[in-house]
Design a protein around this motif. Sequence first.
Motif, PDB file in Angstrom:
ATOM      1  N   PHE B 199      25.887  -7.392  38.241  1.00  0.00           N
ATOM      2  CA  PHE B 199      25.765  -7.754  36.829  1.00  0.00           C
ATOM      3  C   PHE B 199      24.327  -7.546  36.360  1.00  0.00           C
ATOM      4  O   PHE B 199      24.087  -6.940  35.316  1.00  0.00           O
ATOM      5  CB  PHE B 199      26.145  -9.225  36.633  1.00  0.00           C
ATOM      6  CG  PHE B 199      27.606  -9.455  36.373  1.00  0.00           C
ATOM      7  CD1 PHE B 199      28.549  -8.592  36.883  1.00  0.00           C
ATOM      8  CD2 PHE B 199      28.019 -10.519  35.602  1.00  0.00           C
ATOM      9  CE1 PHE B 199      29.892  -8.795  36.641  1.00  0.00           C
ATOM     10  CE2 PHE B 199      29.363 -10.725  35.347  1.00  0.00           C
ATOM     11  CZ  PHE B 199      30.298  -9.879  35.876  1.00  0.00           C
ATOM     12  N   LEU B 200      23.385  -8.058  37.161  1.00  0.00           N
ATOM     13  CA  LEU B 200      21.975  -7.938  36.771  1.00  0.00           C
ATOM     14  C   LEU B 200      21.569  -6.474  36.714  1.00  0.00           C
ATOM     15  O   LEU B 200      20.891  -6.034  35.781  1.00  0.00           O
ATOM     16  CB  LEU B 200      21.091  -8.687  37.771  1.00  0.00           C
ATOM     17  CG  LEU B 200      21.152 -10.202  37.683  1.00  0.00           C
ATOM     18  CD1 LEU B 200      20.315 -10.817  38.780  1.00  0.00           C
ATOM     19  CD2 LEU B 200      20.645 -10.668  36.328  1.00  0.00           C
ATOM     20  N   SER B 201      22.006  -5.715  37.707  1.00  0.00           N
ATOM     21  CA  SER B 201      21.657  -4.300  37.757  1.00  0.00           C
ATOM     22  C   SER B 201      22.152  -3.573  36.511  1.00  0.00           C
ATOM     23  O   SER B 201      21.412  -2.807  35.882  1.00  0.00           O
ATOM     24  CB  SER B 201      22.260  -3.690  39.015  1.00  0.00           C
ATOM     25  OG  SER B 201      22.170  -2.312  38.970  1.00  0.00           O
ATOM     26  N   TYR B 202      23.402  -3.835  36.123  1.00  0.00           N
ATOM     27  CA  TYR B 202      23.947  -3.180  34.925  1.00  0.00           C
ATOM     28  C   TYR B 202      23.217  -3.634  33.669  1.00  0.00           C
ATOM     29  O   TYR B 202      22.968  -2.831  32.765  1.00  0.00           O
ATOM     30  CB  TYR B 202      25.440  -3.474  34.787  1.00  0.00           C
ATOM     31  CG  TYR B 202      26.308  -2.619  35.665  1.00  0.00           C
ATOM     32  CD1 TYR B 202      26.093  -1.244  35.751  1.00  0.00           C
ATOM     33  CD2 TYR B 202      27.353  -3.159  36.402  1.00  0.00           C
ATOM     34  CE1 TYR B 202      26.881  -0.460  36.555  1.00  0.00           C
ATOM     35  CE2 TYR B 202      28.151  -2.378  37.204  1.00  0.00           C
ATOM     36  CZ  TYR B 202      27.914  -1.026  37.281  1.00  0.00           C
ATOM     37  OH  TYR B 202      28.698  -0.243  38.068  1.00  0.00           O
ATOM     38  N   ALA B 203      22.864  -4.937  33.618  1.00  0.00           N
ATOM     39  CA  ALA B 203      22.169  -5.446  32.433  1.00  0.00           C
ATOM     40  C   ALA B 203      20.820  -4.755  32.281  1.00  0.00           C
ATOM     41  O   ALA B 203      20.436  -4.355  31.177  1.00  0.00           O
ATOM     42  CB  ALA B 203      21.992  -6.955  32.536  1.00  0.00           C
ATOM     43  N   ILE B 204      20.117  -4.566  33.405  1.00  0.00           N
ATOM     44  CA  ILE B 204      18.812  -3.911  33.337  1.00  0.00           C
ATOM     45  C   ILE B 204      18.983  -2.447  32.947  1.00  0.00           C
ATOM     46  O   ILE B 204      18.216  -1.907  32.147  1.00  0.00           O
ATOM     47  CB  ILE B 204      18.083  -4.044  34.689  1.00  0.00           C
ATOM     48  CG1 ILE B 204      17.736  -5.504  34.946  1.00  0.00           C
ATOM     49  CG2 ILE B 204      16.817  -3.220  34.703  1.00  0.00           C
ATOM     50  CD1 ILE B 204      17.263  -5.768  36.342  1.00  0.00           C
ATOM     51  N   TYR B 205      20.029  -1.811  33.486  1.00  0.00           N
ATOM     52  CA  TYR B 205      20.304  -0.417  33.132  1.00  0.00           C
ATOM     53  C   TYR B 205      20.570  -0.293  31.638  1.00  0.00           C
ATOM     54  O   TYR B 205      20.083   0.621  30.970  1.00  0.00           O
ATOM     55  CB  TYR B 205      21.506   0.075  33.938  1.00  0.00           C
ATOM     56  CG  TYR B 205      21.979   1.439  33.561  1.00  0.00           C
ATOM     57  CD1 TYR B 205      21.127   2.531  33.641  1.00  0.00           C
ATOM     58  CD2 TYR B 205      23.280   1.643  33.114  1.00  0.00           C
ATOM     59  CE1 TYR B 205      21.552   3.784  33.284  1.00  0.00           C
ATOM     60  CE2 TYR B 205      23.708   2.891  32.765  1.00  0.00           C
ATOM     61  CZ  TYR B 205      22.849   3.959  32.849  1.00  0.00           C
ATOM     62  OH  TYR B 205      23.285   5.199  32.483  1.00  0.00           O
ATOM     63  N   ARG B 206      21.334  -1.250  31.118  1.00  0.00           N
ATOM     64  CA  ARG B 206      21.650  -1.206  29.694  1.00  0.00           C
ATOM     65  C   ARG B 206      20.382  -1.438  28.853  1.00  0.00           C
ATOM     66  O   ARG B 206      20.245  -0.884  27.775  1.00  0.00           O
ATOM     67  CB  ARG B 206      22.713  -2.269  29.382  1.00  0.00           C
ATOM     68  CG  ARG B 206      23.197  -2.283  27.953  1.00  0.00           C
ATOM     69  CD  ARG B 206      23.929  -1.020  27.578  1.00  0.00           C
ATOM     70  NE  ARG B 206      23.625  -0.685  26.189  1.00  0.00           N
ATOM     71  CZ  ARG B 206      24.256   0.256  25.489  1.00  0.00           C
ATOM     72  NH1 ARG B 206      25.205   0.970  26.016  1.00  0.00           N
ATOM     73  NH2 ARG B 206      23.922   0.498  24.259  1.00  0.00           N
ATOM     74  N   PHE B 207      19.463  -2.263  29.380  1.00  0.00           N
ATOM     75  CA  PHE B 207      18.201  -2.479  28.667  1.00  0.00           C
ATOM     76  C   PHE B 207      17.445  -1.151  28.534  1.00  0.00           C
ATOM     77  O   PHE B 207      16.901  -0.842  27.468  1.00  0.00           O
ATOM     78  CB  PHE B 207      17.360  -3.516  29.416  1.00  0.00           C
ATOM     79  CG  PHE B 207      15.950  -3.648  28.903  1.00  0.00           C
ATOM     80  CD1 PHE B 207      15.710  -4.079  27.618  1.00  0.00           C
ATOM     81  CD2 PHE B 207      14.874  -3.316  29.702  1.00  0.00           C
ATOM     82  CE1 PHE B 207      14.422  -4.192  27.135  1.00  0.00           C
ATOM     83  CE2 PHE B 207      13.583  -3.414  29.234  1.00  0.00           C
ATOM     84  CZ  PHE B 207      13.352  -3.851  27.940  1.00  0.00           C
ATOM     85  N   GLU B 208      17.462  -0.360  29.613  1.00  0.00           N
ATOM     86  CA  GLU B 208      16.851   0.978  29.566  1.00  0.00           C
ATOM     87  C   GLU B 208      17.428   1.800  28.406  1.00  0.00           C
ATOM     88  O   GLU B 208      16.694   2.387  27.623  1.00  0.00           O
ATOM     89  CB  GLU B 208      17.203   1.728  30.853  1.00  0.00           C
ATOM     90  CG  GLU B 208      16.117   1.886  31.863  1.00  0.00           C
ATOM     91  CD  GLU B 208      16.679   2.574  33.089  1.00  0.00           C
ATOM     92  OE1 GLU B 208      16.978   3.773  33.003  1.00  0.00           O
ATOM     93  OE2 GLU B 208      16.839   1.913  34.125  1.00  0.00           O
ATOM     94  N   ILE B 209      18.775   1.822  28.324  1.00  0.00           N
ATOM     95  CA  ILE B 209      19.430   2.593  27.267  1.00  0.00           C
ATOM     96  C   ILE B 209      19.056   2.026  25.905  1.00  0.00           C
ATOM     97  O   ILE B 209      18.822   2.755  24.951  1.00  0.00           O
ATOM     98  CB  ILE B 209      20.958   2.588  27.459  1.00  0.00           C
ATOM     99  CG1 ILE B 209      21.317   3.224  28.789  1.00  0.00           C
ATOM    100  CG2 ILE B 209      21.659   3.305  26.321  1.00  0.00           C
ATOM    101  CD1 ILE B 209      22.782   3.156  29.109  1.00  0.00           C
ATOM    102  N   ASP B 210      18.995   0.684  25.825  1.00  0.00           N
ATOM    103  CA  ASP B 210      18.741   0.041  24.537  1.00  0.00           C
ATOM    104  C   ASP B 210      17.343   0.330  24.015  1.00  0.00           C
ATOM    105  O   ASP B 210      17.143   0.380  22.801  1.00  0.00           O
ATOM    106  CB  ASP B 210      18.958  -1.470  24.649  1.00  0.00           C
ATOM    107  CG  ASP B 210      20.431  -1.810  24.685  1.00  0.00           C
ATOM    108  OD1 ASP B 210      21.220  -0.952  24.260  1.00  0.00           O
ATOM    109  OD2 ASP B 210      20.785  -2.902  25.122  1.00  0.00           O
ATOM    110  N   VAL B 211      16.370   0.496  24.922  1.00  0.00           N
ATOM    111  CA  VAL B 211      15.029   0.845  24.455  1.00  0.00           C
ATOM    112  C   VAL B 211      15.089   2.185  23.720  1.00  0.00           C
ATOM    113  O   VAL B 211      14.511   2.342  22.642  1.00  0.00           O
ATOM    114  CB  VAL B 211      14.032   0.911  25.628  1.00  0.00           C
ATOM    115  CG1 VAL B 211      12.706   1.467  25.169  1.00  0.00           C
ATOM    116  CG2 VAL B 211      13.827  -0.459  26.215  1.00  0.00           C
TER     117      VAL B 211
END
Lengths: 266, 267
Positions: B199-211
Motif C-alpha cells: 500500500f505504501l509503495s503504491y501511494a508513494i508511486y502515485r505521489f510521483e505521478i501526482d507531482v
Amino acid sequence: MNKPSTYVPKGIYPFKTKMIMTVALIVVVGFYLVSSIKTESFIIDIFVKLPNVFGLISDFFPPDWGYVAQIWPKLFETIHMAIIATTVAVIVSIPFSLLTANNVTTNNVLYQVMRFVLNLIRTIPDIILAVVFVGLFGIGAFSGIMALIIFSIGILVKLMSEVIEAIDMNPTEAIRASGGNSLQTISFAIVPQVLPQFISFSLYVFELNIRASLVLGYVGAGGIGQLLNKEMNFLNYPAVSSIIIIVFAVVVIIDMISAKLREGLV
Amino acid sequence: MTEQHPLPQPPKNKWKMIKRIFILIIILLIYIWTISSISIRWDKIFSSRTLENFDRIIPRFFQPAVAETESIVEKMIETIFIAYTGSLAAAIIAVPLAFLCASNMVKNKVLNNIGMWILGAVRAFPEIVLAIIFVAAVGPNPFAGVLAIAIGSTGMLGKLYSEVIESIDMHVIEALEASGANKLQILFYGIMPQILPEFLSYAIYRFEIDVRASSVLGIVGAGGIGTLITFAYMNRNWEEVGMILLVIIITVTVIDQISGFIRRRLV
C-alpha cells in the motif's frame, strides 16, 4: 535455564521497526499539516464549501444537448491526433527501444546515454511540449501531434525496452547457431515474443494520448480542449457539462475496447 | 508392410482468417478516415516563418531566466504540496473502497461490482476535467488542485489496493479466526502486515505521478507551477519557459530517485 512461566513474549514487531514507523508517521503527518497550511486546503473545507458545490451542480445541469453538434468535429480531431501520434510514436520507438535494452545493445556507454535521454524526456510535462511546439509551428493540430509524439515516445520506449530485456534469449542463440543472420534472428526469435506486448502498450498509449490531448487545447494545440477552454471562459456551463459528458463517454468506450483487445492479446 | 502415409494437412482455420482480414479492413478504414479528415496546413508548417521561429525561440529557450528562479521555485514547492496533500487524501480514501472491491473481504458480488464501478468511473475522468469542475466549485486556488488530485488518484490507488488485498494469504486469517481473534484483531495482525508495505509503495508511486500531474493543473487556475507556464506562454517569454522546464526536470528527477529508494526499501 529459561523458565517458561516468566517468559514474556515480545511484540510481533521489534522495537526498531516501531521507532521507524513512529518517526515516519510523524514526518508524514507533519508534512501534511505544513502543506495543508501552505495550500490553504483542509479536507474539512469540502464540507464548508458544500453549498457552493451544489450551487455549481445546478449551473452545470441540465447539459446543453443542442451544443453537441459543435462538439463532434473537435472530438474527431482529438481522436485523429491521438491515432497519428500513437502510430508515429510506435514506429519511432521500436529502434530506440532496441537501443535501450541491455541485452540487445551490449555497448554500455550507449545504453546509459539512451536511458538518461529517455528519463529526461519523460520528466517534461506534455503542456510544456505543446507550448514550445505551438510557438514553433503555430496554432493547430500539428503542434499537438508533435507534443503527443514526444510524450508517447518517452513512455513507449521505457515499456518496450523492459519487455525486450525480459525475453528468453535461448531462441536467439538457437537461430544464430543454425546459421541465421541478424535479421532472421530478430524476425523469428524476438518479434514473436514481444509483439503482443508491443500492441498492448500501443493501445495503452493511445488511451493516454486521448486524455492528454484535452490539456493541449488550452494552449492552442488543437483538439477538444480548445472548445472546453472557450466555453469555460464564456462561463457557458451547460455547454461545458455536455463536453465533459461526451469526453467521459468516449474515454470509457475507448478504454473498454482497448481493454478487450488487450485481454485477447496477452 | 510400409504404407506411405500422406502428410497431414495443416488445419485450415477459415474463421480465424476471416476475422483477421476483417480486423485489417477496420484498421485500414480508421487510418483512411484519419488521414483524409485531419486538417494540417503543410504549407504553413514548412514555411520560412517556421524557420524564423526556430531561430528566434530555440536560443532563447536555452538561456533560462535565472533571475526568476525564486518565484518559480516557490510555485514548484506549492505544486509539491498540492501533490502531497492530494495523494495522501487519496491514499486514505482508497482504502475502504479497495476493501469493498476485494472479493475475498466482501463476499457480496453486488457490492464488489458497485465498488469497481465507482473506481472505474473516477479513473475515466481526466485530471484536468476534475480540476475544471473543482475550480468552478471552490474557486481558483490550490485547494481545487488538491481536490482534483485526491479524486483522480483514488481511482488508480483503489484498483491497485484491491488487487493487493485479493492476493493476500488467507491461511493466516483462518488461523487467527480459529484461535478466536475478533474482526479487529484479524485486521491488525492478519491483514495489515501483509498489505501495508505494498500500500505504501503504491501511494508513494502515485505521489510521483501526482507531482507531474499537478504541474499541469495550473493552466485551469488550480494553483501550482502551471499558472506560471500559462503566463510565460502568453507573454512569449521563452526564457522563463526554459527556466520552468529546468526546475520541473530537476524536481521530478529528485523526487523519482527518493521515492524509488524508499520503495526498494519497503518491498
